[in-house]
Design a protein around this motif. Structure first.
Motif, PDB file in Angstrom:
ATOM      1  N   ILE A 291      28.385  25.924  42.875  1.00  0.00           N
ATOM      2  CA  ILE A 291      27.983  25.778  44.274  1.00  0.00           C
ATOM      3  C   ILE A 291      26.584  25.180  44.285  1.00  0.00           C
ATOM      4  N   GLU A 292      26.476  24.022  44.933  1.00  0.00           N
ATOM      5  CA  GLU A 292      25.196  23.317  45.013  1.00  0.00           C
ATOM      6  C   GLU A 292      24.535  23.238  43.632  1.00  0.00           C
ATOM      7  N   ARG A 293      25.329  22.796  42.658  1.00  0.00           N
ATOM      8  CA  ARG A 293      24.910  22.583  41.268  1.00  0.00           C
ATOM      9  C   ARG A 293      24.524  23.873  40.559  1.00  0.00           C
ATOM     10  N   LEU A 294      24.830  24.999  41.184  1.00  0.00           N
ATOM     11  CA  LEU A 294      24.569  26.274  40.527  1.00  0.00           C
ATOM     12  C   LEU A 294      25.894  26.854  40.032  1.00  0.00           C
ATOM     13  N   ARG A 295      25.875  27.432  38.838  1.00  0.00           N
ATOM     14  CA  ARG A 295      27.069  28.061  38.270  1.00  0.00           C
ATOM     15  C   ARG A 295      26.978  29.567  38.542  1.00  0.00           C
TER      16      ARG A 295
ATOM     17  N   ASP B 201      26.310  34.829  52.228  1.00  0.00           N
ATOM     18  CA  ASP B 201      25.072  34.962  53.003  1.00  0.00           C
ATOM     19  C   ASP B 201      24.012  33.965  52.535  1.00  0.00           C
ATOM     20  N   THR B 202      24.004  33.707  51.242  1.00  0.00           N
ATOM     21  CA  THR B 202      22.960  32.851  50.681  1.00  0.00           C
ATOM     22  C   THR B 202      23.246  31.374  50.903  1.00  0.00           C
ATOM     23  N   PHE B 203      24.492  30.982  50.686  1.00  0.00           N
ATOM     24  CA  PHE B 203      24.823  29.544  50.703  1.00  0.00           C
ATOM     25  C   PHE B 203      25.556  29.102  51.976  1.00  0.00           C
ATOM     26  N   GLY B 204      25.882  30.032  52.865  1.00  0.00           N
ATOM     27  CA  GLY B 204      26.538  29.662  54.118  1.00  0.00           C
ATOM     28  C   GLY B 204      28.051  29.662  54.024  1.00  0.00           C
ATOM     29  N   HIS B 205      28.680  29.652  55.206  1.00  0.00           N
ATOM     30  CA  HIS B 205      30.137  29.807  55.242  1.00  0.00           C
ATOM     31  C   HIS B 205      30.874  28.593  54.671  1.00  0.00           C
ATOM     32  N   GLN B 206      30.295  27.409  54.763  1.00  0.00           N
ATOM     33  CA  GLN B 206      31.009  26.246  54.227  1.00  0.00           C
ATOM     34  C   GLN B 206      31.157  26.349  52.722  1.00  0.00           C
TER      35      GLN B 206
ATOM     36  N   PRO C 288      19.967  29.389  64.216  1.00  0.00           N
ATOM     37  CA  PRO C 288      20.326  29.509  62.799  1.00  0.00           C
ATOM     38  C   PRO C 288      21.798  29.864  62.655  1.00  0.00           C
ATOM     39  N   ILE C 289      22.495  29.087  61.891  1.00  0.00           N
ATOM     40  CA  ILE C 289      23.930  29.304  61.707  1.00  0.00           C
ATOM     41  C   ILE C 289      24.137  30.378  60.653  1.00  0.00           C
ATOM     42  N   GLN C 290      24.992  31.360  60.966  1.00  0.00           N
ATOM     43  CA  GLN C 290      25.287  32.411  60.017  1.00  0.00           C
ATOM     44  C   GLN C 290      26.690  32.219  59.483  1.00  0.00           C
ATOM     45  N   SER C 291      26.946  32.822  58.358  1.00  0.00           N
ATOM     46  CA  SER C 291      28.211  32.597  57.662  1.00  0.00           C
ATOM     47  C   SER C 291      29.344  33.333  58.345  1.00  0.00           C
ATOM     48  N   GLU C 292      30.564  32.948  57.983  1.00  0.00           N
ATOM     49  CA  GLU C 292      31.749  33.546  58.597  1.00  0.00           C
ATOM     50  C   GLU C 292      31.834  35.033  58.316  1.00  0.00           C
ATOM     51  N   SER C 293      31.397  35.460  57.140  1.00  0.00           N
ATOM     52  CA  SER C 293      31.511  36.874  56.797  1.00  0.00           C
ATOM     53  C   SER C 293      30.562  37.726  57.601  1.00  0.00           C
ATOM     54  N   GLN C 294      29.552  37.104  58.225  1.00  0.00           N
ATOM     55  CA  GLN C 294      28.597  37.853  59.012  1.00  0.00           C
ATOM     56  C   GLN C 294      29.042  38.038  60.454  1.00  0.00           C
TER      57      GLN C 294
END
Length: 813
Positions: free
Chosen positions: A465-469, A400-405, A801-807
């Motif tokens: 993910i996006e430089r976050l561990r 949800d936070t970082f998107g489906h990609q 707004p694009i939502q993630s696959e899990s949504q």
């Protein structure tokens, strides 16, 4: 003949057929009248009558008698000579006429029934047989030809002066030939009749010969044309056509066969056919029944095999054989098609049907199949195995936070870590979302726990993910065969129970125990509440729009059911829809959804929104014979045209009972309801079933659409599916459109409709109406004013707004 006395007085005069004339100077007292008949062939020819002196009567009578006899013999001989000469003359004339006619008819055989030749024939007949006119009548050719002797005019005759003969050949009458003379002329003789009959026979035989010659010429031309056509077909047909004699030797090899095998015809003719085919096939030449002499073939069922090319490579072939007998020669006609490309695509489709497109791991279907195999083998050799179900912790929050990609990248990394810690003999599958399944053959509880611990350690390593561990972790449930169960469904359910217990207790993994199974009571409670929800107005519909590429308008929405539980809150559709299918409540739930969707559709049509609606059906719905009647009644109730409703089915709906399912769909199609095949391409049998369905549309599964921008294989599948759908006259919808690049690529491929979060998310009716109005105003879509109402439609592209696959929301059924 005359007799004269010495004084010069005529004493006797004899004329044929006339009376005697005596001299006038003989007195009646001095003479005696004597007469003798002269007979020729018993017929009176003349009378000798004389006046003689009485004193010489006896002598003169003797002389007269001798004379009469001499005359009779002379006249008879002369008449015979005359008759013989006449017969010889007529025979010569007949031969001359027949010879002349033969020259005419033979020299112009190809026009034997034409007016030109007939005219020559009649002219020759008239010149030989004395007649004033002649006529040939040929009814079967529509020909009547008359000719007058020159310069005699056409004259009326009587029956005695008319001569006719039938033109007969082989017992068949072709017409008549007629000759005529005027009344004052002599009648025709028997010789004339005989000659005319001979002429008629010659003419009839000639005409019949000309007919047979023309028939033979036409047949020869037709045969030559058919042979040319056959040769052209054999030279240009896409299938390889090979003829083989009963000894297995190749007799002919068309250009398509040359292309398939890489050999020229000269290299193959005379060689054994078995050198071209990988499998033993010689027995087919001996055992297959041979067709009758009329070349009706006895067919060998079409089969798939492998052939050898000239360069040594193997080629996949589709082969069929028929055996015929032609002119006492027994031949096998082999047709082959190169199906290498088709087999490649079948392998791709089979792989796609059995594997997850994101991770390339086996999917739930393949895991279930291998679970069945493991159970069968384990029962036979008494070897245990373990089933592990794994669920990533906190994946939904990350997605949800970082998107489906980014979520997809995380799932791919998690799958890679699983593969890294397991054996090649272990089966690893992605079951959907962030859930994985593992089969560990020859494994007891101790080994299974050790493997689960290794998996947890691998998954506990941070993901970047996006430089976050990020630290996710996992929860694993373990079920053992045969200790916990001996069926695939039982093991899957018990492993699922253990996994949720591990997640609830945050223990990392749990081995199934009966004490953990509180799921059964919760499931029964949820089932009872679902029944109440259907009757208690706890269910509602959301609608997701579908946009048309050509008109750039929203032309349809898909109805999706939601359950707002008074205590549990929003129940995930996957939870209660699966429960409804498993318990038989899906029929009641689907009827509610269909009725509610048609009610809303009728309402917005009355308000001026020209938008159709689609609903999803399950396999159990298709097995309900009352479904078409239920839909028809709901359409009438809400005043909705059948063309405004589209039902969506997945191909798995057909697998349980294809006959009943196809019958239901055919009745719906007859009613006017549109049929859409959802998630197309995810089942191996899609192509086989599609040609039998009364389908109007196919929806490409989102698993292919999501990654088509960076996956050449997915793009090829989408492109091929669009082409296949259009070739079959079907509308093609792409699901999972979540970026402008994907939308543009689909447009370039000729896709008809798009659905996905880039187009619009599922929304309730008030929001949908406001959204359509907003798109109409924002993009400036044309509005059609009818009475005092305005029909609205949104245009593309509209970025949301694009939502993630899990949504993404689950379907109705």
């Amino acid at each position: 003949m005359m007799l004269v006395d010495p004084r010069g007085t005529v004493r006797l005069q004899v004329k044929r057929d006339e009376a005697l004339t005596a001299g006038e100077d003989v007195s009646p007292s001095d003479v005696v009248q004597v007469s003798f008949p002269v007979l020729v062939r018993g017929q009176l020819a003349a009378i000798i009558q004389a006046t003689v002196f009485s004193e010489r009567r006896q002598d003169f009578e003797s002389i007269l008698r001798t004379t009469a006899i001499g005359l009779e013999e002379s006249w008879s001989a002369a008449e015979e000579i005359e008759n013989l000469a006449g017969e010889i003359l007529h025979a010569y004339e007949e031969l001359n006429l027949l010879y002349g006619l033969g020259e005419i008819l033979t020299g112009k055989l190809n026009v034997a029934t034409g007016a030109e030749v007939i005219d020559l024939v009649l002219e020759r007949i008239l010149s030989t047989i004395a007649a004033s006119w002649a006529e040939i009548n040929l009814p079967r050719f529509g020909l009547i030809h008359r000719k007058n002797s020159n310069p005699a005019p056409w004259q009326v005759t009587d029956a005695s002066r008319t001569l006719q003969a039938s033109l007969q050949s082989g017992g068949e009458s072709l017409g008549m030939i007629i000759l005529g003379r005027p009344r004052e002329a002599d009648p025709f003789s028997s010789v004339d009749e005989k000659l005319l009959n001979a002429v008629a026979t010659l003419i009839a035989n000639t005409i019949r010969s000309a007919e047979l010659y023309e028939e033979l010429r036409l047949k020869s031309e037709a045969l030559g044309l058919r042979e040319s056509h056959l040769r052209a077909v054999l030279d240009n047909v896409a299938e390889g056509i090979i003829t083989v004699d009963e000894n297995g030797l190749v007799q002919s090899f068309n250009p398509a066969a040359e292309q398939i095998f890489g050999f020229s015809a000269s290299e193959v003719i005379g060689r054994r056919f078995r050198t071209l085919i990988a499998e033993p096939i010689s027995h087919l030449f001996a055992q297959t029944p041979v067709g009758p002499a009329n070349c009706e073939a006895a067919l060998v069922p079409r089969r798939e095999t492998v052939g050898y090319r000239r360069d040594g490579k193997r080629v996949a072939l589709d082969l069929a054989m028929s055996k015929v007998s032609i002119d006492a020669q027994r031949l096998s006609i082999v047709s082959v098609r190169d199906i290498t490309e088709r087999k490649r695509w079948e392998d791709i489709l089979r792989y796609q049907a059995l594997h997850d497109s994101l991770t390339n791991l086996p999917n739930r279907l393949l895991l279930h199949d291998r679970l069945q195999v493991s159970i069968t083998m384990g029962s036979q050799v008494n070897k245990p195995f373990a089933l592990l179900l794994l669920d990533l912790d906190h994946f939904k929050e990350v997605n949800d936070t970082f998107g489906h990609q980014n979520g997809d990248s995380l799932l791919q990394e998690a799958a890679s870590r699983l593969v890294g810690v397991l054996r090649p003999t272990d089966t690893i599958a992605r079951l959907g979302g962030d859930e994985f399944g593992v089969i560990l053959p020859n494994t007891d509880e101790v080994t299974a726990v050790a493997v689960a611990s290794r998996i947890l350690r691998a998954q506990e390593k941070p993901f970047t993910i996006e430089r976050l561990r990020l630290h996710l972790g996992a929860s694993i449930g373990i079920a053992l065969f045969p200790e916990h169960g001996t069926t695939a469904d039982t093991l899957l359910r018990y492993a699922d129970v253990a996994m949720y217990e591990a997640k609830r207790s945050r223990a990392g993994y749990r081995v199934y125990s009966p004490e953990q199974d509180r799921h059964a009571s919760n499931r029964l409670a949820l089932l009872a509440e679902l029944r109440a929800a259907i009757d208690g107005n706890q269910l509602t519909l959301h609608f997701q729009p579908l946009a048309d590429f050509k008109s750039e308008r929203i032309i349809r929405v898909e109805a999706l059911v939601r359950w707002q539980h008074p205590e549990r809150g929003l129940v995930p559709p996957g939870d209660f829809i699966a429960l409804a299918e498993q318990t038989g409540l899906i029929g009641e739930l689907s009827r509610w959804v269909i009725d509610a969707a048609l009610r809303e559709c009728g309402t917005w049509h009355h308000r001026g929104y020209d938008v159709a609606v689609s609903v999803n059906l399950s396999a159990q719905n298709l097995h309900d014979p009352q479904l078409p009647n239920t839909i028809a009644e709901s359409l009438r109730t809400w005043g909705v045209s059948p063309s405004w409703l589209r039902v969506e089915i997945t191909e798995s709906c057909l697998m349980a009972d294809p006959t009943r399912a196809l019958d239901t769909l055919s009745r719906l199609s007859t009613l006017g309801v549109q049929i859409s095949v959802d998630d197309f391409g995810t089942g191996y049998s899609s192509l086989a079933h599609l040609k039998r369905l009364p389908a109007d549309e196919i929806k490409i599964d989102k698993s292919f659409v999501l990654h088509m921008g960076n996956s050449a294989e997915d793009a090829a599948i989408v492109r091929s599916t669009i082409g296949l759908g259009h070739d079959l006259g079907l509308t093609v919808v792409a699901e999972g459109v979540e970026s402008p690049a994907t939308l543009e690529l689909l447009s370039s491929l000729g896709c008809d409709l798009a659905q996905g979060y880039y187009i619009g998310r599922p929304m309730p009716i008030p929001e949908l109406i406001g959204w359509l109005d907003q798109k109409k105003g924002a993009v400036g879509s044309a509005a059609v004013v009818t009475s005092r109402r305005t029909r609205h439609a949104g245009k593309l592209p509209v970025a949301l707004p694009i939502q993630s696959e899990s949504q993404r929301d689950c379907s109705v059924a």
